[in-house]
Design a protein around this motif. Structure first.
Motif, mmCIF file in Angstrom:
data_model
loop_
_atom_site.group_PDB
_atom_site.id
_atom_site.type_symbol
_atom_site.label_atom_id
_atom_site.label_comp_id
_atom_site.label_asym_id
_atom_site.label_seq_id
_atom_site.Cartn_x
_atom_site.Cartn_y
_atom_site.Cartn_z
ATOM 1 N N MET A 1 0.713 -1.232 0.024
ATOM 2 C CA MET A 1 0.139 -0.119 0.126
ATOM 3 C C MET A 1 1.097 1.245 -0.121
ATOM 4 O O MET A 1 1.704 1.269 1.048
ATOM 5 N N ARG A 2 0.520 2.127 -0.891
ATOM 6 C CA ARG A 2 1.404 3.538 -0.945
ATOM 7 C C ARG A 2 0.945 4.350 0.249
ATOM 8 O O ARG A 2 0.273 4.355 0.490
ATOM 9 N N GLN A 3 2.522 4.795 0.635
ATOM 10 C CA GLN A 3 2.477 5.765 2.057
ATOM 11 C C GLN A 3 1.751 6.980 1.645
ATOM 12 O O GLN A 3 2.072 7.527 0.347
ATOM 13 N N LYS A 4 1.302 7.630 2.831
ATOM 14 C CA LYS A 4 0.889 9.074 2.513
ATOM 15 C C LYS A 4 1.944 10.064 2.151
ATOM 16 O O LYS A 4 3.106 9.802 2.550
ATOM 17 N N ARG A 5 1.772 10.937 1.264
ATOM 18 C CA ARG A 5 2.797 12.193 1.149
ATOM 19 C C ARG A 5 2.801 12.899 2.489
ATOM 20 O O ARG A 5 1.804 13.011 3.101
ATOM 21 N N VAL A 6 4.094 13.403 2.766
ATOM 22 C CA VAL A 6 4.162 14.234 4.193
ATOM 23 C C VAL A 6 4.575 15.541 3.612
ATOM 24 O O VAL A 6 5.398 15.756 2.858
ATOM 25 N N ILE A 7 3.694 16.447 4.210
ATOM 26 C CA ILE A 7 3.774 17.977 4.019
ATOM 27 C C ILE A 7 4.101 18.538 5.149
ATOM 28 O O ILE A 7 3.210 18.420 6.086
ATOM 29 N N GLY A 8 5.356 19.209 5.319
ATOM 30 C CA GLY A 8 5.654 20.104 6.442
ATOM 31 C C GLY A 8 5.280 21.621 6.365
ATOM 32 O O GLY A 8 5.402 22.127 5.285
ATOM 33 N N ILE A 9 4.929 22.359 7.429
ATOM 34 C CA ILE A 9 4.482 23.642 7.326
ATOM 35 C C ILE A 9 5.604 24.440 8.283
ATOM 36 O O ILE A 9 5.417 24.320 9.600
ATOM 37 N N LEU A 10 6.497 25.083 7.805
ATOM 38 C CA LEU A 10 7.480 26.027 8.375
ATOM 39 C C LEU A 10 6.767 27.219 8.945
ATOM 40 O O LEU A 10 6.594 28.044 8.215
ATOM 41 N N THR A 11 6.963 27.381 10.417
ATOM 42 C CA THR A 11 6.367 28.759 10.989
ATOM 43 C C THR A 11 7.219 29.019 12.050
ATOM 44 O O THR A 11 8.104 28.257 12.720
ATOM 45 N N TRP A 12 7.023 30.246 12.587
ATOM 46 C CA TRP A 12 7.459 30.784 13.957
ATOM 47 C C TRP A 12 6.577 29.998 15.300
ATOM 48 O O TRP A 12 5.481 29.801 14.965
ATOM 49 N N ARG A 13 7.365 29.637 16.175
ATOM 50 C CA ARG A 13 6.319 29.243 17.317
ATOM 51 C C ARG A 13 7.394 29.503 18.527
ATOM 52 O O ARG A 13 8.615 29.223 18.529
ATOM 53 N N GLU A 14 6.765 29.643 19.536
ATOM 54 C CA GLU A 14 7.546 29.687 21.030
ATOM 55 C C GLU A 14 6.384 28.733 21.893
ATOM 56 O O GLU A 14 5.445 29.386 22.226
ATOM 57 N N GLY A 15 6.978 27.931 22.322
ATOM 58 C CA GLY A 15 6.050 26.869 23.239
ATOM 59 C C GLY A 15 4.975 26.408 22.213
ATOM 60 O O GLY A 15 5.299 25.871 21.222
ATOM 61 N N GLN A 16 3.641 26.749 22.437
ATOM 62 C CA GLN A 16 2.578 26.281 21.632
ATOM 63 C C GLN A 16 1.763 27.519 21.243
ATOM 64 O O GLN A 16 0.921 27.494 20.793
ATOM 65 N N LYS A 29 -5.933 20.902 8.048
ATOM 66 C CA LYS A 29 -7.016 20.341 7.831
ATOM 67 C C LYS A 29 -7.250 19.988 6.349
ATOM 68 O O LYS A 29 -7.613 19.033 5.995
ATOM 69 N N ALA A 30 -6.767 21.095 5.715
ATOM 70 C CA ALA A 30 -7.103 20.754 4.221
ATOM 71 C C ALA A 30 -6.158 19.921 3.498
ATOM 72 O O ALA A 30 -6.512 19.117 2.601
ATOM 73 N N GLY A 31 -5.048 19.754 4.074
ATOM 74 C CA GLY A 31 -3.937 18.827 3.690
ATOM 75 C C GLY A 31 -4.580 17.289 4.170
ATOM 76 O O GLY A 31 -4.407 16.343 3.257
ATOM 77 N N TRP A 32 -4.976 17.331 5.171
ATOM 78 C CA TRP A 32 -5.773 16.008 5.722
ATOM 79 C C TRP A 32 -6.694 15.511 4.933
ATOM 80 O O TRP A 32 -6.686 14.384 4.247
ATOM 81 N N LYS A 33 -7.620 16.743 4.390
ATOM 82 C CA LYS A 33 -8.828 16.339 3.415
ATOM 83 C C LYS A 33 -8.309 15.671 2.169
ATOM 84 O O LYS A 33 -9.009 14.928 1.456
ATOM 85 N N LEU A 34 -6.987 16.189 1.579
ATOM 86 C CA LEU A 34 -6.559 15.984 0.195
ATOM 87 C C LEU A 34 -5.750 14.494 0.595
ATOM 88 O O LEU A 34 -5.090 14.000 -0.257
ATOM 89 N N GLY A 35 -5.771 13.974 1.750
ATOM 90 C CA GLY A 35 -5.182 12.588 1.943
ATOM 91 C C GLY A 35 -3.589 12.568 2.470
ATOM 92 O O GLY A 35 -2.925 11.571 2.292
ATOM 93 N N ALA A 36 -3.082 13.796 2.710
ATOM 94 C CA ALA A 36 -1.720 14.049 3.034
ATOM 95 C C ALA A 36 -1.320 13.706 4.558
ATOM 96 O O ALA A 36 -2.321 14.079 5.221
ATOM 97 N N GLU A 37 -0.118 13.477 5.033
ATOM 98 C CA GLU A 37 0.292 13.651 6.411
ATOM 99 C C GLU A 37 0.871 14.997 6.465
ATOM 100 O O GLU A 37 1.573 15.373 6.068
ATOM 101 N N VAL A 38 0.311 15.920 7.175
ATOM 102 C CA VAL A 38 0.670 17.198 7.397
ATOM 103 C C VAL A 38 0.882 17.528 9.017
ATOM 104 O O VAL A 38 -0.092 17.231 9.660
ATOM 105 N N TYR A 39 1.923 18.586 9.209
ATOM 106 C CA TYR A 39 2.223 19.052 10.493
ATOM 107 C C TYR A 39 2.965 20.256 10.366
ATOM 108 O O TYR A 39 3.309 20.692 9.345
ATOM 109 N N VAL A 40 2.903 21.077 11.504
ATOM 110 C CA VAL A 40 3.536 22.494 11.646
ATOM 111 C C VAL A 40 4.693 22.056 12.452
ATOM 112 O O VAL A 40 4.976 21.481 13.362
ATOM 113 N N PHE A 41 5.761 22.877 12.102
ATOM 114 C CA PHE A 41 7.046 22.997 13.041
ATOM 115 C C PHE A 41 7.679 24.027 12.761
ATOM 116 O O PHE A 41 7.578 24.967 12.053
ATOM 117 N N SER A 42 8.797 24.237 13.274
ATOM 118 C CA SER A 42 9.810 25.737 13.642
ATOM 119 C C SER A 42 11.023 25.099 13.334
ATOM 120 O O SER A 42 11.438 23.943 13.527
#
Length: 370
Positions: A1-16, A29-42
């Motif tokens: 089974m093909r793995q999900k594409r992984v998309i990162g979103i680079l942004t500023w963060r301090e704590g949460q 959530k838009a990325g999830w709806k399109l079937g991707a694994e998505v997360y935010v990071f700094s």
């Protein structure tokens, strides 16, 4: 089974605490709806040695949760603070970014003013230096003094010739209103010098720009916010545009300053008629496509641009500003929820297009970028 594409979103963060958390939630959530694994990071979340990322995702009911994620196929850059750690990561070559590093507003304005494909849309603009305001007032009855690195309408000063006097009005760094009248150009120069000193944003410079008569409604300034984005096939397309009308008596149209958003067709048809409104819309679309292609040639692969476009009282369109990390609230505020949803989804669609195809303009390490 093909793995999900992984998309990162680079942004500023301090704590949460994140920059623009509401938009980031919607983007994930838009990325999830399109079937991707998505997360935010700094920048502090990258473990290059193990090729893992400490990523954050929105929790149901608010807040964020974090865990270790796989290395992203593509990264969307939404980082707005030019801190050294971010700049180092941005130029490290660790990630495939959907959007290349951009330049300061003044350099971009200069580049566009010197390119014959787009120069006709650029008002006369200079970096502020002593004597420049007086020189510009000899040619233009209206000027704007604005920070080359500002956002949200802060620190912008409007200078207008009114009879034999000059009226100055603007908003300071805290959005406080200022208004004064002076008798001569020398007094304007002195007043502007104090403004530039006090209202400077970090270490940025100020620009002196030819003012445009954008009073399409009595005592109100109006301009157009247009969003052009890459679609899911990697092609530039105008997602939508709306008119931002400033509060009564305000020198800017900015929504932070009490302005409101109005659908383009309704506003322009009322002022210029159906044919006039269509001609202006076509001109705005042509401008957006040419500017997007011109800037992408210069800086490498880009993903989206927000254009602030001034339409003067004669119906002529002018570029006021171009932003490579634009907001899209104008669509929500004018009730165009389908356009708003598409404006959020398109960066994800384009990132997934890159992940699948590895195509499009690669990033270019060229002098002046960043």
């Amino acid at each position: 089974m093909r793995q999900k594409r992984v998309i990162g979103i680079l942004t500023w963060r301090e704590g949460q605490r994140f920059s623009e958390p509401d938009y980031l939630r919607r983007l994930v959530k838009a990325g999830w709806k399109l079937g991707a694994e998505v997360y935010v990071f700094s920048h502090q979340d990258v473990n290059a040695k193990e090729r893992r990322i400490k990523g954050f995702t929105p929790k149901t009911g608010g807040g964020w949760e974090s865990k270790s994620y796989p290395w992203p196929d593509v990264v969307i850059d939404r980082y707005r603070k030019r801190v050294p750690q971010y700049m180092k990561l941005r130029h490290s070559g660790l990630f495939d970014f959907a959007n290349s590093p951009f330049s300061k507003k003044w350099r971009v304005t200069q580049l566009l003013a010197e390119d014959e494909r787009v120069s006709r849309w650029v008002p006369e603009t200079y970096v502020y230096t002593k004597g420049k305001v007086m020189a510009m007032l000899r040619r233009h009855p209206l000027l704007y003094i604005k920070p080359g690195n500002g956002t949200g309408g802060r620190s912008i000063l409007k200078v207008a010739a009114v009879g034999k006097q000059y009226q100055l009005q603007g908003r300071d760094k805290q959005y406080g209103k200022h208004q004064v009248r002076v008798d001569n150009a020398a007094a304007v120069e002195n007043w502007v010098k104090r403004w530039v000193t006090k209202q400077r944003i970090s270490d940025g410079n100020f620009l002196v720009q030819q003012g445009l008569d954008l009073a399409l409604m009595p005592n109100r300034v109006a301009d157009v916010r247009l969003l052009i984005q890459k679609d899911g096939d990697g092609l530039w397309d105008v997602t939508g545009c709306g008119v931002r009308m400033g509060a009564s008596g305000s020198s800017t149209s900015n929504l932070h300053g009490g302005g409101k958003a109005i659908p383009f067709e309704a506003f322009m048809t009322k002022r210029f008629g159906e044919d006039g409104a269509q001609r202006i819309l076509d001109e705005c679309h042509t401008m957006a496509h040419r500017i997007a292609h011109t800037l992408e040639e210069r800086f490498g692969r880009m993903m989206e641009f927000g254009l602030d476009i001034g339409v003067d009282v004669s119906g002529r369109a002018w570029l006021i500003e171009v932003n490579p990390k634009p907001g899209r609230e104008v669509f929500r505020q004018m009730g165009s929820m389908d356009t708003y949803a598409e404006a959020i989804a398109r960066p994800m669609k384009f990132a997934l297009y890159i992940a699948r195809n590895g195509e499009g303009l690669p990033e270019k390490k060229r002098k002046g970028a960043g």
